[in-house]
Design an enzyme around this catalytic site. Sequence first.
Site, PDB file in Angstrom:
ATOM      1  N   LYS A   1     -49.948  73.938 -31.009  1.00 50.55           N
ATOM      2  CA  LYS A   1     -49.404  73.205 -32.151  1.00 50.55           C
ATOM      3  C   LYS A   1     -47.996  72.756 -31.793  1.00 50.55           C
ATOM      4  O   LYS A   1     -47.241  73.503 -31.158  1.00 50.55           O
ATOM      5  CB  LYS A   1     -49.389  74.120 -33.378  1.00 50.55           C
ATOM      6  CG  LYS A   1     -48.919  73.436 -34.657  1.00 50.55           C
ATOM      7  CD  LYS A   1     -48.974  74.384 -35.844  1.00 50.55           C
ATOM      8  CE  LYS A   1     -48.594  73.695 -37.142  1.00 50.55           C
ATOM      9  NZ  LYS A   1     -48.676  74.625 -38.293  1.00 50.55           N
TER      10      LYS A   1
ATOM     11  N   SER B   1     -51.271  72.931 -42.223  1.00 47.90           N
ATOM     12  CA  SER B   1     -50.590  71.968 -41.378  1.00 47.90           C
ATOM     13  C   SER B   1     -51.087  71.947 -39.937  1.00 47.90           C
ATOM     14  O   SER B   1     -50.790  71.005 -39.202  1.00 47.90           O
ATOM     15  CB  SER B   1     -49.074  72.248 -41.372  1.00 47.90           C
ATOM     16  OG  SER B   1     -48.822  73.520 -40.803  1.00 47.90           O
TER      17      SER B   1
ATOM     18  N   SER C   1     -51.630  77.664 -43.157  1.00 47.01           N
ATOM     19  CA  SER C   1     -51.827  76.594 -42.179  1.00 47.01           C
ATOM     20  C   SER C   1     -52.716  76.910 -40.990  1.00 47.01           C
ATOM     21  O   SER C   1     -53.032  76.003 -40.222  1.00 47.01           O
ATOM     22  CB  SER C   1     -50.478  76.102 -41.664  1.00 47.01           C
ATOM     23  OG  SER C   1     -49.928  75.232 -42.609  1.00 47.01           O
TER      24      SER C   1
HETATM   25  N1  GLN Z   1     -49.651  74.007 -47.338  1.00 50.55           N
HETATM   26  C1  GLN Z   1     -48.549  74.904 -47.287  1.00 50.55           C
HETATM   27  C2  GLN Z   1     -47.255  74.125 -47.265  1.00 50.55           C
HETATM   28  O1  GLN Z   1     -47.326  72.948 -47.295  1.00 50.55           O
HETATM   29  C3  GLN Z   1     -48.646  75.827 -46.122  1.00 50.55           C
HETATM   30  C4  GLN Z   1     -48.199  75.222 -44.843  1.00 50.55           C
HETATM   31  C5  GLN Z   1     -48.109  76.212 -43.722  1.00 50.55           C
HETATM   32  O2  GLN Z   1     -48.709  77.295 -43.765  1.00 50.55           O
HETATM   33  N2  GLN Z   1     -47.339  75.868 -42.726  1.00 50.55           N
HETATM   34  O3  GLN Z   1     -46.187  74.647 -47.224  1.00 50.55           O
END
Ligand code: GLN
Length: 486
Positions: free
Chosen positions: A77, A152, A176
């Site tokens: 990532k 994400s 995410s």
């Molecule tokens: N969807 C959540 C956010 O937008 C989690 C994102 C994540 O775990 N990086 O913050």
Amino acid sequence: MSELHNLSVKALANLLQTQQVSAVEVATRFLARMGGNPHNAYLDIDSEVTLAQARASDAKLADGTAGPLEGVPIAHKDVFVTRDFATTAGSKMLSGYRSPFDATVVQRLRTAGMVTLGKLNCDEFAMGSANENSAYGPVQNPWDTTRVPGGSSGGSAAAVAAALAPAATGTDTGGSIRQPASFCGITGIKPTYGRASRYGMIAYASSLDQAGPMARTAEDCALLLSAMCGGDIDRDSTSLDMPTEDFAASLNNSLDGLRIGIPKEFFGEGLSADVRAAVDSALREYEKLGAKLVPISLPRTELSIPVYYIIAPAEASSNLSRFDGVKFGHRAKDYTDLVDMYKKTRAEGFGNEVKRRIMTGAYVLSHGYYDAYYLQAQKIRRMIADDFQNAFKQCDVIAGPVAPSVAWKFGENANDPVADYLADIFTLPASLAGLPGMSVPAGFGAGGMPVGLQLIGNYFKEAQLLNAAHRLQQATDFHLQKPAGV
Ligand code: GLN
């Protein structure tokens, strides 16, 4: 070996160790598949770097100095900094940025012998649930290219699902790893907060951020997690100084008598019928394997949304203050003075969602609002963690859906950030509590889209979670299903 790209990490490692296939051959296969960047999954590819690493792995395999995962490819990532590839965190702010060092997780996987295929697309600074917030364009879901891959870590999930990498790293702050794994029909685990070092992971919300592996099987996740985790106390003060654990060693334990807690709050009104049906059938599978389903309650589940969306932006507003155009990354071209430079740089470099979070975070931390928002959220966060500890008096593992629905279509929530926030409801509680959680393929729902089952364990019970996931995968074949053409 026409199916080389569909082999598991474990199978590839075996073939490589016994020199039935070379690391260069494996890397070449994946690089060929990555040509044209299908699904916009990758943000940086450099075949020369990858092949050089593969050649070095072949030399080690030949002279007997190979690591346990020598020559097996992985992609990272773009939140993990890497020396050999650019790192952008999906942001224009870091366009073309090159780190002088590798993140600890990247370095540990290299030490285990893994070859880096490239860097994977993600929501900008890991803020999002659909990968629609990347400055470099969205990632398509390989199961249906009109749908989002989740976020994400959307590039990570899509790359594994489309066999553009046998495994990937992800980061999970509020879901995410688990949610994109669920949306793309793969397996992913977020370990206990502190298991993996955050050193070199571009910070979003430091009290929540955790790294974890994403792959096809629980067994692969176990191998990868063992390689990734380990104390790094000198470089990440929240990393836990624990011995490395061999998670794959406990994969064949019986589930006889395992108490699986079913939180009633995870099966309420907001859960779509198709997801519920798939999750229910996975739970019936567990009963056949000897587990007992125990009704439990996590009463503050709903509060995890406002609590998370106060705490995470608060931490983000502080963490992202470093992107000021001075030390690294983007700097505006024309400005009058220092303050003007800061303003223009940040206005140009950050996307809308990131700006929204910085503003929310600055607001909830500001004098006069701190007590009402941030402090209150911290208190409720503690109560959410306590709710889990109460639940674990009655059960060993908690199970439920990862997300209320299958992957949605592009644009559906694009102008409605709150709709995306609400869809995080089932992953946020474990994040706020710092507990390990995973997503395991459990069937298919609307539009033939994958559905993930979420398993949540108590602190440091990753081995138990991975074992439960592995046993389900021995009894079902959802994790072996592939999108058309893969
Ligand atoms: N969807 C959540 C956010 O937008 C989690 C994102 C994540 O775990 N990086 O913050």
